[in-house]
Design a protein around this motif. Structure first.
Motif, PDB file in Angstrom:
ATOM      1  N   ALA A 139       0.831  -1.206   0.000  1.00 55.90           N
ATOM      2  CA  ALA A 139       0.000   0.000   0.000  1.00 55.90           C
ATOM      3  C   ALA A 139       0.864   1.253   0.000  1.00 55.90           C
ATOM      4  CB  ALA A 139      -0.924  -0.010   1.214  1.00 55.90           C
ATOM      5  N   ILE A 140       1.895   1.286   0.863  1.00 60.05           N
ATOM      6  CA  ILE A 140       2.692   2.513   0.987  1.00 60.05           C
ATOM      7  C   ILE A 140       3.499   2.746  -0.282  1.00 60.05           C
ATOM      8  CG2 ILE A 140       4.907   1.731   2.011  1.00 60.05           C
ATOM      9  CD1 ILE A 140       2.877   4.609   3.363  1.00 60.05           C
ATOM     10  N   LEU A 141       3.792   1.677  -1.016  1.00 57.29           N
ATOM     11  CA  LEU A 141       4.553   1.844  -2.251  1.00 57.29           C
ATOM     12  C   LEU A 141       3.686   2.347  -3.399  1.00 57.29           C
ATOM     13  CD1 LEU A 141       6.901  -1.222  -1.978  1.00 57.29           C
ATOM     14  CD2 LEU A 141       7.513   1.166  -1.799  1.00 57.29           C
ATOM     15  N   GLY A 142       2.399   2.540  -3.112  1.00 52.86           N
ATOM     16  CA  GLY A 142       1.542   3.162  -4.111  1.00 52.86           C
ATOM     17  C   GLY A 142       0.987   2.198  -5.139  1.00 52.86           C
ATOM     18  N   MET A 143       0.774   0.934  -4.724  1.00 56.23           N
ATOM     19  CA  MET A 143       0.172  -0.018  -5.651  1.00 56.23           C
ATOM     20  C   MET A 143      -1.344   0.161  -5.635  1.00 56.23           C
ATOM     21  SD  MET A 143       2.291  -2.103  -7.148  1.00 56.23           S
ATOM     22  CE  MET A 143       3.115  -0.580  -7.532  1.00 56.23           C
ATOM     23  N   PRO A 194      -4.988  -1.436  -5.561  1.00 58.32           N
ATOM     24  CA  PRO A 194      -6.071  -0.448  -5.470  1.00 58.32           C
ATOM     25  C   PRO A 194      -6.027   0.374  -4.184  1.00 58.32           C
ATOM     26  CG  PRO A 194      -6.846  -2.565  -4.697  1.00 58.32           C
ATOM     27  CD  PRO A 194      -5.377  -2.727  -4.984  1.00 58.32           C
ATOM     28  N   PHE A 195      -4.877   0.457  -3.497  1.00 53.39           N
ATOM     29  CA  PHE A 195      -4.867   1.177  -2.221  1.00 53.39           C
ATOM     30  C   PHE A 195      -4.923   2.696  -2.434  1.00 53.39           C
ATOM     31  CE2 PHE A 195      -3.069  -2.888  -0.960  1.00 53.39           C
ATOM     32  CZ  PHE A 195      -3.800  -3.142   0.183  1.00 53.39           C
ATOM     33  N   GLY A 196      -5.310   3.403  -1.349  1.00 55.52           N
ATOM     34  CA  GLY A 196      -5.529   4.839  -1.437  1.00 55.52           C
ATOM     35  C   GLY A 196      -4.283   5.631  -1.786  1.00 55.52           C
ATOM     36  N   VAL A 197      -3.105   5.112  -1.402  1.00 53.94           N
ATOM     37  CA  VAL A 197      -1.870   5.837  -1.701  1.00 53.94           C
ATOM     38  C   VAL A 197      -1.703   5.964  -3.208  1.00 53.94           C
ATOM     39  CG1 VAL A 197       0.610   5.914  -1.289  1.00 53.94           C
ATOM     40  CG2 VAL A 197      -0.882   4.894   0.405  1.00 53.94           C
ATOM     41  N   PHE A 198      -2.145   4.936  -3.940  1.00 50.26           N
ATOM     42  CA  PHE A 198      -2.071   5.009  -5.397  1.00 50.26           C
ATOM     43  C   PHE A 198      -2.885   6.186  -5.908  1.00 50.26           C
ATOM     44  CE2 PHE A 198      -4.090   4.005  -9.482  1.00 50.26           C
ATOM     45  CZ  PHE A 198      -2.961   3.951 -10.272  1.00 50.26           C
ATOM     46  N   ALA A 199      -4.114   6.305  -5.387  1.00 48.69           N
ATOM     47  CA  ALA A 199      -4.990   7.385  -5.852  1.00 48.69           C
ATOM     48  C   ALA A 199      -4.350   8.746  -5.625  1.00 48.69           C
ATOM     49  CB  ALA A 199      -6.331   7.299  -5.132  1.00 48.69           C
ATOM     50  N   SER A 200      -3.814   8.971  -4.403  1.00 43.92           N
ATOM     51  CA  SER A 200      -3.280  10.304  -4.126  1.00 43.92           C
ATOM     52  C   SER A 200      -1.991  10.545  -4.909  1.00 43.92           C
ATOM     53  CB  SER A 200      -3.053  10.483  -2.632  1.00 43.92           C
ATOM     54  OG  SER A 200      -2.256   9.447  -2.128  1.00 43.92           O
ATOM     55  N   GLU A 201      -1.124   9.520  -5.005  1.00 44.67           N
ATOM     56  CA  GLU A 201       0.114   9.715  -5.762  1.00 44.67           C
ATOM     57  C   GLU A 201      -0.185   9.949  -7.242  1.00 44.67           C
ATOM     58  OE1 GLU A 201       2.888   6.564  -4.951  1.00 44.67           O
ATOM     59  OE2 GLU A 201       3.506   7.468  -3.051  1.00 44.67           O
ATOM     60  N   PHE A 202      -1.192   9.239  -7.740  1.00 44.09           N
ATOM     61  CA  PHE A 202      -1.577   9.417  -9.141  1.00 44.09           C
ATOM     62  C   PHE A 202      -2.027  10.856  -9.393  1.00 44.09           C
ATOM     63  CE2 PHE A 202      -4.750   9.213 -12.570  1.00 44.09           C
ATOM     64  CZ  PHE A 202      -3.977   8.634 -13.563  1.00 44.09           C
ATOM     65  N   LEU A 203      -2.850  11.369  -8.472  1.00 41.29           N
ATOM     66  CA  LEU A 203      -3.324  12.755  -8.619  1.00 41.29           C
ATOM     67  C   LEU A 203      -2.166  13.741  -8.545  1.00 41.29           C
ATOM     68  CD1 LEU A 203      -6.596  12.821  -6.499  1.00 41.29           C
ATOM     69  CD2 LEU A 203      -6.391  13.115  -8.963  1.00 41.29           C
ATOM     70  N   ILE A 204      -1.235  13.490  -7.604  1.00 39.61           N
ATOM     71  CA  ILE A 204      -0.099  14.409  -7.467  1.00 39.61           C
ATOM     72  C   ILE A 204       0.747  14.374  -8.742  1.00 39.61           C
ATOM     73  CG2 ILE A 204       2.046  14.865  -6.199  1.00 39.61           C
ATOM     74  CD1 ILE A 204       0.646  13.835  -3.691  1.00 39.61           C
TER      75      ILE A 204
END
Lengths: 484, 220
Positions: A386-390, A392-402
């Motif tokens: 999750a923390i690596l931004g995979m 379907p976790f939320g970190v992916f969504a926020s990193e993708f937006l950034i």
């Protein structure tokens, strides 16, 4: 009178006093959890009220709650509560291993509550001076906790933490004095000139030169606590040497709270200055933090230290997002604050258990966690993914937006960010994979670990990745509009 | 009389403050360092009281009183007790290259004056010309913390940095609002107590107060 706001602040304060008396007793951990739950209940009621009737001020305008800080209040109270649940069995095992004494436990419980209090005070106060005082108090309450085990390394870490954060935060006080100086010209002397709501109302009239110098000092001061490179030296040591629940709240909460203080100052500075001075500084510091932390990750051998560097990286990413500004980037920054806080504390919970089972924090000596303790092993693996931004976790969504905003607004930074994220992925995944799936070295523990908080956090992060409830999204949007 | 000489006396006191900051930078004996710190607190008290009298700001009398109690009596007393119990009263610290430290210090003062110049011009206070000195003594204390290797002088550097900040607040804006000043004073007191506890712990574990031994944790 908003009773829940007072309950929110009084509950941890009372908890600190009560636990100072009974903190060494066997039932103290439960009392700690009860006070943290009460605080969270008050936060939940406060959220409901702010959603319903908008921003509120209390206590002669000294306290102020709007959509930006109420969301952080809820997050802080929630993670403080789950950490207190986790801390109960964890610290009992530490006590049985004789790493902590009775008086040590009393100090731990009492300071845990006071630390919650100082963080909530930073978040809810309307007075920039009180914000500084509470931030310094947050350092003071945690410094003894970092040194709780009384080992060489922990004393060294705590000394470094104290001296660096003390020096850093002194710069922020000078910045606050300068803000007061600028405000006094417009609002006249008195407490009113330090109230954020008043400053916000007159921010376009504040003297730009003074505000720009003030912001530099505030950035250095609060930036030290956020862990921005090159002011980050205390952070990996304090996270690695303190007890695991403290690592979790330092990483998941304190860094967020310090960043919040910085954002409040940025809003005022942006209003006073016509050029994007504060934004450029935030972007610069954010980007350097991401890059430096990513390249330090691969050199780490201590599991908690590695994830501490990962926190520096993520705080840098959030700072960069707020520096870019605009509705999408600020939205993404707030979302990333939430998911990082939830994921990172879950990771520290599981990593702490792994270290407790094997008696070491060195990653090469921890192997096969999934076999010995499948829930902890899979918790750590899922948290890492999750923390690596995979997805379907939320970190992916926020990193993708950034990242997409970066490509649109600041295209030069996009390759740097992508490269750093790639490097950190390789570093962290390569180290955690054998830790979870190798030949087991861990022993069984006398008590089952409390892993409900881990999976609660991860479930929330998963939910935020798949679907953000409209009310929550709306709330983020409002907060993002405040940041600008 | 007071209105005429007051501002000049404040400037004089500010100069003494800067001189004391330099003296602390070069002082090798811990005991003398504590006395210098107490002297700095006393100068701070005098100047705050004088500004209060000149401008008739009631809350500045309170801050002056807090300074007298906290920085002239309480903190030096705690420090004296600490070094007596640690038995390091007559310790002499070997400082590397005092002349170089002094030269860097002078550069810091120039930097501080340049940084403070645009702000001083905007200030309407009688004390505005001293803002540069306040910033300079803050930076000098900061430098003292960096150059010292023993724990107690580092703590004194930390506390004297707060003195510089306090002086800056008086110089630029006649002091911060009361609630903030009291909060800061409380934080400083708690910090001093915690550091005292800490120094004992470090001594117990490491058998020395030299923080150069606290350098195990770094990137390999």
């Amino acid at each position: 009178m908003p009773i829940e706001l007072f309950a929110l602040l009084l509950s941890p304060l009372a908890g600190g006093a009560v636990l100072a008396l009974i903190g060494h007793r066997p039932r103290a951990a439960e009392v700690n959890a009860v006070f943290s739950s009460l605080t969270f209940a008050a936060a939940a009621v406060l959220v409901a009220r702010v959603i319903e009737s908008g921003p509120l001020v209390a206590l002669g305008e000294q306290l102020f709650v709007d959509s930006l800080n109420v969301f952080l209040v809820a997050l802080t109270a929630f993670v403080a509560m789950t950490t207190s649940f986790f801390s109960r069995p964890y610290m009992r095992i530490e006590r049985e291993h004789r790493r902590v004494t009775g008086p040590g436990m009393r100090l731990y419980h009492s300071m845990y509550q006071l630390f919650s209090f100082t963080m909530l005070l930073v978040l809810t106060t309307n007075n920039l001076g009180v914000m500084w005082v509470a931030m310094e108090a947050a350092t003071l309450t945690t410094v003894l906790l970092v040194a709780l085990y009384r080992t060489h390394a922990s004393l060294e870490a705590a000394w470094k933490y104290f001296i660096l954060c003390g020096v850093g935060i002194a710069q922020a006080l000078f910045g606050t004095i300068l803000v007061y100086f600028a405000a006094e010209k417009v609002l006249g002397p008195g407490t009113g000139s330090l109230l954020w709501t008043h400053l916000d109302a007159v921010k376009t009239e504040l003297q730009p030169t003074v505000m720009s110098i003030a912001f530099v000092f505030l950035l250095v001061g609060y930036g030290t606590k956020v862990g921005l490179v090159p002011l980050h030296n205390w952070l990996p040591d304090a996270h690695a040497e303190g007890p695991t629940p403290i690592s979790a709240v330092l990483s998941g909460l304190l860094l967020n709270v310090a960043l919040y203080a910085l954002i409040r100052c940025k809003v005022i500075t942006d209003g006073a200055l016509e050029r994007p001075f504060a934004s450029a500084l935030l972007m610069g510091f954010g980007l350097i933090s991401v890059v430096v932390a990513a390249f330090f990750l691969s050199r780490q051998r201590d599991v908690k230290r590695m994830f501490a560097y990962s926190s520096i990286e993520h705080m840098g990413l959030i700072t960069f997002a707020f520096g870019m500004g605009g509705p999408v980037a600020s939205f993404a920054g707030l979302l990333h604050m939430t998911v990082h806080s939830l994921t990172k504390s879950a990771i520290f919970f599981t990593a702490g258990h792994a270290a407790q089972q094997t008696g070491t924090q060195l990653m090469e000596n921890i192997r096969g966690l999934a076999q010995v303790n499948p829930t902890a092993g899979w918790g750590l693996m899922l948290g890492t993914v999750a923390i690596l931004g995979m997805p379907p976790f939320g970190v992916f969504a926020s990193e993708f937006l950034i990242l997409t905003t970066t490509i649109a607004v600041q295209p030069w930074a996009a390759p740097v960010l992508l490269l750093s994220l790639g490097v950190s992925f390789a570093a962290i995944f390569g180290k955690v994979q054998p830790l979870v799936f190798g030949e087991p070295t861990a022993a069984r523990l006398p008590h089952p670990p409390a892993l409900v908080p881990v999976f609660t956090h991860l479930a929330l992060v998963l939910m935020l990745g798949l679907f953000i409830p409209p009310s929550l999204a709306d709330w983020y949007r409002q907060a993002a509009r405040l940041i600008g | 009389m007071l209105q005429h000489f007051g501002p000049q006396v404040i400037n004089l006191l500010a100069a003494v403050l800067l001189l004391l900051a330099f003296a602390m930078l070069s002082q090798r004996r811990i005991l003398s360092l504590i006395n210098l710190f107490a002297a700095q607190g006393f100068v701070l008290f005098l100047s705050t009281a004088l500004v209060a009298a000149l401008t008739d700001q009631k809350h500045l009398y309170v801050s002056a009183a807090v300074t007298l109690v906290l920085k002239v009596t309480l903190l030096p007393w705690i420090l004296h007790r600490l070094i007596r119990r640690l038995n390091v009263k007559w310790d002499v610290e070997t400082l590397i290259n005092i002349p170089t430290t002094m030269l860097v210090g002078i550069l810091l003062v120039i930097l501080a004056f340049n940084l403070a110049a645009p702000i001083s011009q905007l200030a309407g206070t009688v004390t505005r010309s001293t803002l540069g000195i306040a910033l300079a003594s803050m930076l000098l204390s900061f430098m003292m913390m960096i150059t010292r290797s023993k724990a107690v002088p580092q703590v004194i550097g930390f506390l004297s940095m707060e003195n510089g900040l306090f002086f800056a607040a008086t110089a630029a804006v006649y002091g911060m609002p009361m609630v903030v000043e009291l909060g800061v004073a409380l934080d400083v007191l708690v910090a001093a107590l915690i550091l005292g506890v800490f120094i004992f712990e470090i001594r117990e574990r490491f058998d020395t107060l030299d923080t150069r031994h606290l350098e195990k944790l770094k990137e390999h």
